[in-house]
Enzyme design. Structure first.
Site, PDB file in Angstrom:
ATOM      1  N   LYS A   1       0.819  -1.213   0.000  1.00  0.00           N
ATOM      2  CA  LYS A   1       0.000   0.000   0.000  1.00  0.00           C
ATOM      3  C   LYS A   1       0.857   1.269   0.000  1.00  0.00           C
ATOM      4  O   LYS A   1       0.606   2.198  -0.763  1.00  0.00           O
ATOM      5  CB  LYS A   1      -0.940  -0.032   1.208  1.00  0.00           C
ATOM      6  CG  LYS A   1      -1.984   1.058   1.224  1.00  0.00           C
ATOM      7  CD  LYS A   1      -3.041   0.785   2.259  1.00  0.00           C
ATOM      8  CE  LYS A   1      -2.591   0.886   3.680  1.00  0.00           C
ATOM      9  NZ  LYS A   1      -1.770  -0.108   4.284  1.00  0.00           N
TER      10      LYS A   1
ATOM     11  N   THR B   1       3.952   1.500  -0.969  1.00  0.00           N
ATOM     12  CA  THR B   1       4.667   1.520  -2.244  1.00  0.00           C
ATOM     13  C   THR B   1       3.796   2.090  -3.358  1.00  0.00           C
ATOM     14  O   THR B   1       4.242   2.917  -4.156  1.00  0.00           O
ATOM     15  CB  THR B   1       5.134   0.099  -2.612  1.00  0.00           C
ATOM     16  OG1 THR B   1       5.977  -0.405  -1.566  1.00  0.00           O
ATOM     17  CG2 THR B   1       5.896   0.079  -3.926  1.00  0.00           C
TER      18      THR B   1
ATOM     19  N   ARG C   1       2.178   8.406   7.029  1.00  0.00           N
ATOM     20  CA  ARG C   1       2.459   8.247   8.453  1.00  0.00           C
ATOM     21  C   ARG C   1       3.943   7.992   8.705  1.00  0.00           C
ATOM     22  O   ARG C   1       4.676   7.560   7.822  1.00  0.00           O
ATOM     23  CB  ARG C   1       1.655   7.083   9.024  1.00  0.00           C
ATOM     24  CG  ARG C   1       0.159   7.304   9.052  1.00  0.00           C
ATOM     25  CD  ARG C   1      -0.561   6.047   9.506  1.00  0.00           C
ATOM     26  NE  ARG C   1      -0.290   4.932   8.610  1.00  0.00           N
ATOM     27  CZ  ARG C   1      -0.423   3.661   8.939  1.00  0.00           C
ATOM     28  NH1 ARG C   1      -0.797   3.316  10.148  1.00  0.00           N
ATOM     29  NH2 ARG C   1      -0.168   2.709   8.065  1.00  0.00           N
TER      30      ARG C   1
ATOM     31  N   LYS D   1       6.921  -6.519  10.417  1.00  0.00           N
ATOM     32  CA  LYS D   1       6.346  -5.838   9.268  1.00  0.00           C
ATOM     33  C   LYS D   1       7.367  -5.030   8.475  1.00  0.00           C
ATOM     34  O   LYS D   1       7.211  -4.766   7.290  1.00  0.00           O
ATOM     35  CB  LYS D   1       5.201  -4.927   9.738  1.00  0.00           C
ATOM     36  CG  LYS D   1       4.431  -4.260   8.618  1.00  0.00           C
ATOM     37  CD  LYS D   1       3.263  -3.474   9.185  1.00  0.00           C
ATOM     38  CE  LYS D   1       2.527  -2.715   8.097  1.00  0.00           C
ATOM     39  NZ  LYS D   1       3.304  -1.600   7.553  1.00  0.00           N
TER      40      LYS D   1
ATOM     41  N   ALA E   1      -3.574   1.186  12.575  1.00  0.00           N
ATOM     42  CA  ALA E   1      -5.004   1.123  12.254  1.00  0.00           C
ATOM     43  C   ALA E   1      -5.702  -0.062  12.896  1.00  0.00           C
ATOM     44  O   ALA E   1      -6.921  -0.077  12.969  1.00  0.00           O
ATOM     45  CB  ALA E   1      -5.202   1.072  10.743  1.00  0.00           C
TER      46      ALA E   1
ATOM     47  N   PHE F   1      -3.412  -0.648   7.043  1.00  0.00           N
ATOM     48  CA  PHE F   1      -4.027  -1.952   6.780  1.00  0.00           C
ATOM     49  C   PHE F   1      -5.128  -1.842   5.723  1.00  0.00           C
ATOM     50  O   PHE F   1      -5.010  -1.050   4.792  1.00  0.00           O
ATOM     51  CB  PHE F   1      -4.497  -2.605   8.081  1.00  0.00           C
ATOM     52  CG  PHE F   1      -3.368  -2.948   9.011  1.00  0.00           C
ATOM     53  CD1 PHE F   1      -2.351  -3.792   8.605  1.00  0.00           C
ATOM     54  CD2 PHE F   1      -3.293  -2.399  10.286  1.00  0.00           C
ATOM     55  CE1 PHE F   1      -1.280  -4.099   9.446  1.00  0.00           C
ATOM     56  CE2 PHE F   1      -2.219  -2.698  11.134  1.00  0.00           C
ATOM     57  CZ  PHE F   1      -1.225  -3.552  10.709  1.00  0.00           C
TER      58      PHE F   1
ATOM     59  N   PHE G   1       3.548  -8.261  -9.328  1.00  0.00           N
ATOM     60  CA  PHE G   1       4.722  -9.047  -8.946  1.00  0.00           C
ATOM     61  C   PHE G   1       5.213  -9.802 -10.186  1.00  0.00           C
ATOM     62  O   PHE G   1       4.420 -10.157 -11.064  1.00  0.00           O
ATOM     63  CB  PHE G   1       4.369 -10.050  -7.837  1.00  0.00           C
ATOM     64  CG  PHE G   1       4.345  -9.460  -6.461  1.00  0.00           C
ATOM     65  CD1 PHE G   1       5.312  -9.790  -5.521  1.00  0.00           C
ATOM     66  CD2 PHE G   1       3.355  -8.567  -6.093  1.00  0.00           C
ATOM     67  CE1 PHE G   1       5.287  -9.247  -4.241  1.00  0.00           C
ATOM     68  CE2 PHE G   1       3.313  -8.021  -4.820  1.00  0.00           C
ATOM     69  CZ  PHE G   1       4.289  -8.363  -3.889  1.00  0.00           C
TER      70      PHE G   1
ATOM     71  N   TRP H   1       6.943  -0.412  -7.797  1.00  0.00           N
ATOM     72  CA  TRP H   1       8.063  -1.028  -7.079  1.00  0.00           C
ATOM     73  C   TRP H   1       9.254  -1.247  -8.013  1.00  0.00           C
ATOM     74  O   TRP H   1      10.401  -0.965  -7.647  1.00  0.00           O
ATOM     75  CB  TRP H   1       7.610  -2.364  -6.487  1.00  0.00           C
ATOM     76  CG  TRP H   1       8.673  -3.063  -5.685  1.00  0.00           C
ATOM     77  CD1 TRP H   1       8.941  -2.905  -4.368  1.00  0.00           C
ATOM     78  CD2 TRP H   1       9.619  -4.023  -6.180  1.00  0.00           C
ATOM     79  NE1 TRP H   1      10.004  -3.705  -3.994  1.00  0.00           N
ATOM     80  CE2 TRP H   1      10.440  -4.398  -5.098  1.00  0.00           C
ATOM     81  CE3 TRP H   1       9.854  -4.589  -7.439  1.00  0.00           C
ATOM     82  CZ2 TRP H   1      11.470  -5.322  -5.228  1.00  0.00           C
ATOM     83  CZ3 TRP H   1      10.885  -5.506  -7.571  1.00  0.00           C
ATOM     84  CH2 TRP H   1      11.682  -5.865  -6.466  1.00  0.00           C
TER      85      TRP H   1
END
Length: 561
Positions: A76, A78, A99, A110, A278, A306, A386, A414
Site C-alpha cells: 500500500k 509503495t 504516516r 512488518k 489502524a 491496513f 509481482f 516497485w
C-alpha cells in the site's frame, strides 16, 4: 537485485529546501533537521491551515487503502508513493501525506513504512528509525502523565484517585509483550503505591491520536486536559487537567505537532507526520500534514493503515469527520499473490498460476469495494504487480474487476518508480474528473455508541450481529451518561481478517462479532472498542527483523526494509 535500503542509499537526494520551493515554502519557513529533513515552522503551519480552511483552495484528496493483508504482501505504501511520482510525471502538482514508521514493526515482523523498490521516501533509514524525534516525544509525554498520576497518589492523593481505576497506560515504541501486564510501586512505601499497570506501544497511545487530530498547541492542551485518567472513590471521573500539569506535557510536544517534510526518490514532496496503527488506533497521518498537503498540491495522495475495514473506515468516520475532509477518490490496492492466499494457496506455492484460487480469493476484494462504495467515494483498483504474476491470472483479475463495475490498473511502481505508475495516475485523474464524490460518514454523531459499533460490524465487517460483554455494555452506558455518547468509535481488531478472527480469510459474513471491552479516549475524542484477542502491545515474532539489521563503522545501516 538491490535491497530497498541499497536503492535508497544509491539515490541522490535534493536538499529539502529545494523540495519545499516546489510547493511554495521558503527556506525561512522551515526548521531544518540536517540537509534532507525539515519541520514546518509554526507560523507556516498556521498559514497553510488558513489556506486549507477554504475548500476551494484544497487539492483533490486521494485515499490509498487495500485488501486484507497477507504474508504475501500488498504494498500500500509503495503504491501510494509510486502514484505520487506517477502524478508528478504526468505534469500534476502533487504532494503526498503519509504516516511515520514505528520502531516496533521495524525491528519486528512488518518492516518500515517508506515504500519499497523504486517507490520509496527518503532518507529511508532516518525515517524508519528516529526521524525528527516525534514518536520519542510522544513516548516521553505519555509517560510523564503516568509518572504524575502515581506521584499525585504518593504525595497525599488530594483528588482521592482510586488506584484500581487508573486507565492511563505507560508506553514504549517497541514490541515488548513482557510489558503488557506489570506490577509497579513494589519495594516499600518510598517507591509508590503498589498496583497493576500496563504498557502499550507508543503508536497506540492516546497522545499519538491527539497529535494527529490537534490543529494547534491550544487545541492539544484542551485535549490533554480532557483525558480521563481514572475515577475517585466516589466513582466520579478524574481528568488529567485536574492535576494542573497540562502545560508541562504540551511543552514536550511543541515540535511533535508540526509536520515533517521529506521527498520521494523522484523528488516529489511528502509530509510524513503521525503514526497511529489502524488495528489498534485510528491509523491515519495528522490532520495538520493533510491540510498542509491540500494547501500546497493540486493532488494529495494519502494512505490509511491496513485494509479498508480498518484504516479506511477510521479515515472516513474519524479523521474526515473531525477535519471536515471530503476525499475525491479511493485507490484500493490488491495483488494477485494476496488474492490467491485468500483463495487458500500456501505462501510457498504462490509462484504457480492458480486461476481457481484467484477467483475464490477475489471475494475479499469484492468485500472491500463494497465497503468503500458505502461512503460515496469513487473507487479504482491498483493491481500491484509481482514478477510471478502470470498473464492468465492478470487477465482474469482484470475481467473480474470489470464485471464488478470497477476499473483496475496495473501498477509497477516497485520495479519502475513513477514510470510504472503513470497509467494508474492517469486513471485516477480521469476518475476524479468524471465521477463526483458524494462522501458521507457511515453513521451520524447522534447514533448511540452501541448502535455505532453495530453499524460498523454489520456494514463493514459483514457480521450478522454483535455480542457485547457485560463489561462493555456497562461502560458504554456509563460513557453515554457522562456525555460521551456522540463520540465516534475506533474499533481495535485483527488486521488479518475482515472479521475479528485472524484465521478467517477471504470474505467472512453472517457471524457474531465479539466486543470484549471498550475504552474512553476523551482527549482524542473517540471510544476504542476491543474485539477478539487484539492487543495494544504487540510481541516480536520468532525471527524478528532485528536479526538482519546492522551498522558499520561509517554508520551505514544494512538489513532495514
Amino acid at each position: 537485485m538491490l535491497s530497498d535500503i541499497e536503492i535508497a542509499m544509491q539515490n541522490k537526494m535534493a536538499p529539502i529546501v529545494e523540495i519545499a520551493k516546489k510547493i511554495g515554502i521558503a527556506e525561512d519557513e522551515l526548521d531544518l533537521y540536517g540537509k534532507y529533513k525539515a519541520k514546518l515552522t509554526m507560523k507556516t503551519l498556521r498559514k497553510l491551515q488558513k489556506k486549507a480552511e477554504e475548500p476551494s483552495n484544497r487539492g483533490k484528496l486521494i485515499l490509498v487503502t487495500a485488501i486484507t493483508p497477507t504474508p504475501a504482501g500488498e504494498g500500500k505504501s509503495t503504491v501510494s508513493i509510486g502514484l505520487a511520482d506517477g502524478l508528478s510525471r504526468i505534469g500534476k502538482k502533487v504532494v503526498a501525506a503519509l504516516r511515520e514508521p514505528s520502531l516496533g514493526p521495524c525491528f519486528g515482523v512488518k518492516g518500515g513504512a517508506c515504500g519499497g523498490g523504486y517507490a520509496q521516501i527518503v532518507p529511508m533509514e532516518d525515517i524508519n528509525l528516529h526521524f525528527t524525534g516525534d514518536i520519542h516525544a510522544i513516548t516521553a509525554a505519555n509517560n510523564l502523565i503516568a509518572a504524575l498520576i502515581d506521584n499525585h497518589i504518593q504525595q497525599g492523593n488530594e483528588l482521592n484517585i482510586d488506584p484500581r481505576t487508573i486507565s492511563w497506560k505507560r508506553c514504549v515504541d517497541l514490541n515488548d509483550r513482557a510489558l503488557r501486564n506489570i506490577m509497579i510501586g513494589l519495594g516499600g512505601t518510598a517507591n509508590g503505591v503498589p498496583r497493576e499497570d500496563h504498557f502499550q506501544i507508543s503508536v497506540a497511545s492516546e497522545i499519538m491520536a491527539m497529535i494527529c487530530l490537534s490543529r494547534s498547541i491550544a487545541d492539544l492542551k484542551e485535549r490533554l486536559s480532557r483525558i480521563v485518567i481514572g475515577q475517585n472513590y466516589e466513582k466520579k471521573n478524574v481528568t488529567f487537567g485536574q492535576l494542573k500539569c497540562v502545560g508541562a506535557v504540551a511543552a514536550l510536544l511543541k515540535d511533535a505537532i508540526r509536520p515533517n517534510l521529506v521527498q520521494t526518490l523522484e523528488k516529489t514532496p511528502v509530509f510524513v507526520h503521525g503514526g497511529p496503527f489502524a488495528n489498534i488506533a485510528h491509523g491515519c497521518n495528522s490532520i495538520n500534514a493533510t491540510f498542509c498537503a491540500l494547501a500546497t498540491g493540486d493532488y494529495v495522495v494519502t494512505e490509511a493503515g491496513f485494509a479498508s475495514d480498518l484504516g479506511a473506515e477510521k479515515f472516513f468516520d474519524i479523521k474526515c469527520r473531525v477535519a471536515g475532509l471530503k476525499p475525491s477518490a479511493v485507490v484500493l490496492v490488491a495483488t494477485i499473490r494476496a488474492l490467491k492466499m485468500h483463495g487458500g494457496v500456501a505462501k510457498n506455492e504462490l509462484a504457480s498460476p492458480d486461476l481457481t484460487a484467484l477467483e475464490k480469493g477475489f471475494e475479499n476484494l469484492k468485500a472491500h469495494v463494497k465497503n468503500m462504495k458505502q461512503y460515496g467515494v469513487p473507487v479504482i483498483i491498483a493491481v500491484n504487480r509481482f514478477v510471478s504474476d502470470s498473464m492468465e491470472e492478470t487477465e482474469l483479475l482484470m475481467k473480474l474487476c470489470s464485471e464488478l463495475g470497477v476499473k483496475a490498473v496495473l501498477c509497477e511502481g516497485w520495479e519502475k518508480g513513477g514510470v510504472g505508475a503513470e497509467k494508474l495516475a492517469e486513471a485516477v485523474v480521469k476518475l476524479c474528473d468524471e465521477e463526483k464524490s458524494d462522501f458521507h460518514c457511515l453513521y451520524e454523531d447522534e447514533l448511540p455508541l452501541k448502535e455505532k459499533i453495530e453499524k460498523v460490524a454489520k456494514c463493514v465487517y459483514s457480521a450478522s450481529d454483535v455480542e457485547f460483554s457485560s463489561v462493555a455494555l456497562r461502560k458504554l452506558k456509563q460513557y453515554t451518561e457522562n456525555g460521551y455518547g456522540k463520540l465516534p468509535v475506533c474499533i481495535a481488531k485483527t488486521q488479518n481478517s475482515i472479521s475479528h478472527d485472524p484465521k478467517v480469510i477471504g470474505a467472512p459474513s453472517g457471524y457474531s462479532f465479539p466486543v470484549r471491552d471498550v475504552q474512553l479516549c476523551a482527549g482524542s475524542g473517540f471510544v476504542v472498542v476491543l474485539a477478539g484477542d487484539i492487543m495494544t502491545m504487540p510481541g516480536l515474532p520468532k525471527l524478528p527483523a532485528a536479526l538482519n539489521i546492522d551498522v558499520d563503522d561509517d554508520g551505514i545501516i544494512s538489513g532495514l526494509f
